[in-house]
Design a protein around this motif. Structure first.
Motif, short mmCIF file in Angstrom:
data_model
loop_
_atom_site.label_atom_id
_atom_site.label_comp_id
_atom_site.label_asym_id
_atom_site.label_seq_id
_atom_site.Cartn_x
_atom_site.Cartn_y
_atom_site.Cartn_z
N PHE A 109 -26.24 24.89 -7.46
CA PHE A 109 -26.08 23.83 -6.47
C PHE A 109 -27.25 22.84 -6.53
O PHE A 109 -27.06 21.63 -6.65
N ILE A 110 -28.45 23.40 -6.44
CA ILE A 110 -29.62 22.52 -6.39
C ILE A 110 -29.76 21.72 -7.68
O ILE A 110 -29.95 20.50 -7.67
N GLY A 111 -29.64 22.43 -8.81
CA GLY A 111 -29.76 21.77 -10.11
C GLY A 111 -28.71 20.70 -10.29
O GLY A 111 -28.98 19.61 -10.79
N GLY A 112 -27.48 21.01 -9.88
CA GLY A 112 -26.39 20.04 -10.01
C GLY A 112 -26.56 18.85 -9.10
O GLY A 112 -26.37 17.71 -9.49
N LEU A 113 -26.96 19.13 -7.86
CA LEU A 113 -27.12 18.04 -6.88
C LEU A 113 -28.22 17.08 -7.31
O LEU A 113 -28.05 15.87 -7.29
N TYR A 114 -29.37 17.63 -7.74
CA TYR A 114 -30.48 16.75 -8.12
C TYR A 114 -30.32 16.20 -9.53
O TYR A 114 -30.78 15.11 -9.83
#
Ligand code: ADP
Ligand code: MG
Length: 424
Positions: free
Chosen positions: A67-72
């Motif tokens: 999630f974090i990697g994809g969002l940022y």
């Protein structure tokens, strides 16, 4: 269970937040591929060390880095994380593989739907959005096995998983945003200190530029008012005027190069030229104080942030000049200690410092210059040198003068780089 959970959190926070920040802090530029690698490691570790809620229910927090990697990061890193998560999970086999594929697919769709908007939001709204995403993802995780195998889980598992997931997402976004804000503030701070120096130097610069202007004005008046001047004399006046103009132009352009803020990363540059440029910036101030400047610099290259290095040199030089209000001698020396180590020495014959003063060097707001000082110059010097992986030391004697010694790792250019530089 708590132990497993904390371990998962440690992987995620460690690889996705602290390690990249730590490296940046040390002056190492974290490239995009390295960030992606860190996230992949976090995902693999999460899958390898899952959380045992009880004997027959096991889950892990791999969706958090995804999630974090994809969002940022956007679609490409997201694809890589998803492939890693699915690929690694397939190695273990079992029904879980199919569920993983479905969950990863649905989560990726969620991320793709919002990542653009996410990156435009303020930190507070990012936190809210990530909580909503955590809830949606929890639903995905529990609905997927139901759709695939008609398999349902008890509500307390839902709650336990959802809570952990949302909390982890929240913590991570909070950390990333705070650390970003922190490094932004630090950059701001370095800039504002520089602006302070720039404005303090302005008076000496304008003084130094006014001198050649007066000379040129005199020459021009002479040329106008003495019509029977010999061609030889005319030529001489014009040459002097042009020289003076060149000098003024050089002073202004070096000053402006220093004053102009640029955003740049580490790069390879000539350290000795940067020192000479810093000397040029301070020279007008030194001239006002009748200070003689002597340089003995071997050519050397550094791989660092050029602007910050110059800021460092200007700060040290300015201090040295200010330590000699009644004139004196300022010496710059750069010597090669061994293959990779360069030593830069800046010595003055000024007021010097006592032991008690030297202990406090580099502390914020420590200044003996009253309202003319900020007490921030040396603190920045220390920080910048440290971030370049170098060391700095001081020798000083009251009434005799001070020497600041900086040791830095120099880079030697490869043949290819050397060629490119001469082309440029
Ligand atoms: P500022 O120059 O604004 O006072 P700095 O952080 O640059 O702040 O320096 C802190 C203090 O360290 C100065 O006020 C001065 O007392 C002392 N200092 C720094 N460099 C020298 C020097 N070359 N000779 C004597 N004292 C120095
Ligand atoms: Mg200073």
């Amino acid at each position: 269970m708590v132990k497993d959970l904390l371990l998962n959190l440690l992987f995620i926070i460690g690889f996705c937040s602290f390690l990249p920040m730590f490296l940046e802090q040390k002056g190492i530029k974290v490239k995009k591929w390295l960030t992606i690698l860190f996230f992949c490691i976090a995902i693999i570790l999460c899958i390898t060390f899952p959380i045992h809620l009880n004997d027959d229910f096991v889950f892990d927090l791999r969706s958090v880095p995804i999630f974090i990697g994809g969002l940022y990061g956007g679609p490409v890193p997201l694809l890589i994380y998803s492939l890693i998560a699915v690929g690694f999970r397939l190695l273990f086999g079992g029904d879980g593989s199919i569920t993983t594929i479905m969950i990863t697919l649905l989560n990726s769709m969620l991320i793709l739907a919002v990542y653009k908007r996410f990156n435009l939001l303020a930190a507070k709204d990012k936190l809210k959005l990530v909580v909503v995403l955590g809830i949606l993802s929890t639903i995905v995780v529990f609905v997927s096995p139901y759709i695939l195998f008609g398999f349902t889980l008890q509500p307390d598992y839902w709650i336990g998983f959802g809570f952990t997931m949302i909390l982890s997402l929240f913590i991570l976004v909070y950390l990333i945003e705070s650390l970003q804000e922190f490094s932004f503030l630090r950059e701001q701070f370095i800039r504002s200190e520089k602006m302070e120096v720039v404005s303090q130097l302005a008076a000496s610069i304008s003084h130094e530029v006014r001198n050649p202007m007066t000379t040129i004005k005199g020459m021009l008046q002479m040329l106008r008012e003495t019509p029977d001047l010999s061609a030889d004399k005319k030529n001489q006046f014009i040459t002097i005027s042009l020289d003076e103009l060149d000098r003024a132009e050089k002073i202004i352009s070096d000053y402006l190069t220093y004053a102009k803020p640029t955003v740049q990363a580490a790069q390879i540059f000539d350290g000795h030229l940067e020192i000479e440029r810093a000397i040029n910036v301070i020279k007008p101030l030194a001239n006002m104080n009748c200070i003689e400047i002597e340089t003995d610099l071997i050519p050397f290259q550094l791989n660092a942030n050029q602007e910050k290095f110059q800021q460092c040199m200007v700060n040290l030089t300015k201090n040295a000049v200010e330590a000699m209000p009644n004139g004196g001698k300022l010496t710059f020396q750069a010597i090669q200690v061994n293959d990779s180590l360069i030593e830069v020495k800046i010595s003055d014959t000024g007021v010097g410092m006592g032991q008690d003063q030297m202990i406090r060097l580099g502390m914020p707001y420590y200044s003996t210059k009253g309202k003319n000082g900020t007490g921030l110059g040396l603190m920045l010097v220390y920080r910048i040198i440290e971030s370049m992986g170098g060391t700095i030391s001081v020798q000083s004697k009251l009434g005799k003068g001070s020497t600041f010694t900086i040791k830095l790792n120099s880079t030697t250019l490869t043949k290819e780089q050397e060629k490119n530089r001469t082309v440029n």
